[in-house]
Design a protein around this motif. Structure first.
Motif, short mmCIF file in Angstrom:
data_model
loop_
_atom_site.label_atom_id
_atom_site.label_comp_id
_atom_site.label_asym_id
_atom_site.label_seq_id
_atom_site.Cartn_x
_atom_site.Cartn_y
_atom_site.Cartn_z
N TYR A 1 16.19 0.34 63.14
CA TYR A 1 15.75 1.38 64.06
C TYR A 1 16.14 1.08 65.50
O TYR A 1 15.88 1.86 66.39
CB TYR A 1 14.24 1.57 63.97
N GLU B 1 18.61 0.43 68.78
CA GLU B 1 19.84 1.05 69.29
C GLU B 1 21.01 0.12 69.01
O GLU B 1 20.92 -1.08 69.23
CB GLU B 1 19.71 1.30 70.79
N THR B 2 22.11 0.68 68.52
CA THR B 2 23.28 -0.14 68.21
C THR B 2 24.43 0.20 69.14
O THR B 2 24.52 1.31 69.66
CB THR B 2 23.73 0.06 66.75
N VAL B 3 25.30 -0.79 69.34
CA VAL B 3 26.49 -0.61 70.16
C VAL B 3 27.68 -1.18 69.39
O VAL B 3 27.53 -2.04 68.54
CB VAL B 3 26.36 -1.31 71.53
N PRO C 1 22.94 -4.54 66.96
CA PRO C 1 21.82 -4.12 67.79
C PRO C 1 22.09 -4.47 69.25
O PRO C 1 22.64 -5.54 69.55
CB PRO C 1 20.64 -4.93 67.24
N LYS C 2 21.74 -3.58 70.15
CA LYS C 2 22.06 -3.76 71.57
C LYS C 2 21.45 -5.04 72.12
O LYS C 2 22.07 -5.72 72.93
CB LYS C 2 21.56 -2.55 72.36
#
Length: 70
Positions: free
Chosen positions: A36, A38-40, A50-51
């Motif tokens: 869940y 935020e991914t980059v 994951p960020k």
């Protein structure tokens, strides 16, 4: 006899799931799995990370320290 066995099995399964759910408790936003988060994309290979786990160098994000060095 078969009906009693079926009812007993269902009762045990229900108890198992209820106890498991109670032991787990409620999760806060900070405890949610990384799915869940935020991914980059890595600037070098494009893999999503994951960020909060990404490595930043020169304003770009990388999946690992290795990729940030190259």
């Amino acid at each position: 006899m078969l009906f009693r066995l079926l009812i007993a099995t269902l009762f045990v399964a229900l108890a198992f799931f209820l106890i498991r759910r109670l032991r787990r408790g409620k999760r806060t936003k900070d405890q949610l799995p990384n799915a869940y988060a935020e991914t980059v994309a890595c600037h070098k290979c494009g893999i999503l990370v994951p960020k909060d786990e990404a490595v930043e160098k020169d304003g770009r994000l990388y999946c690992s320290e290795e990729h940030s060095q190259e």
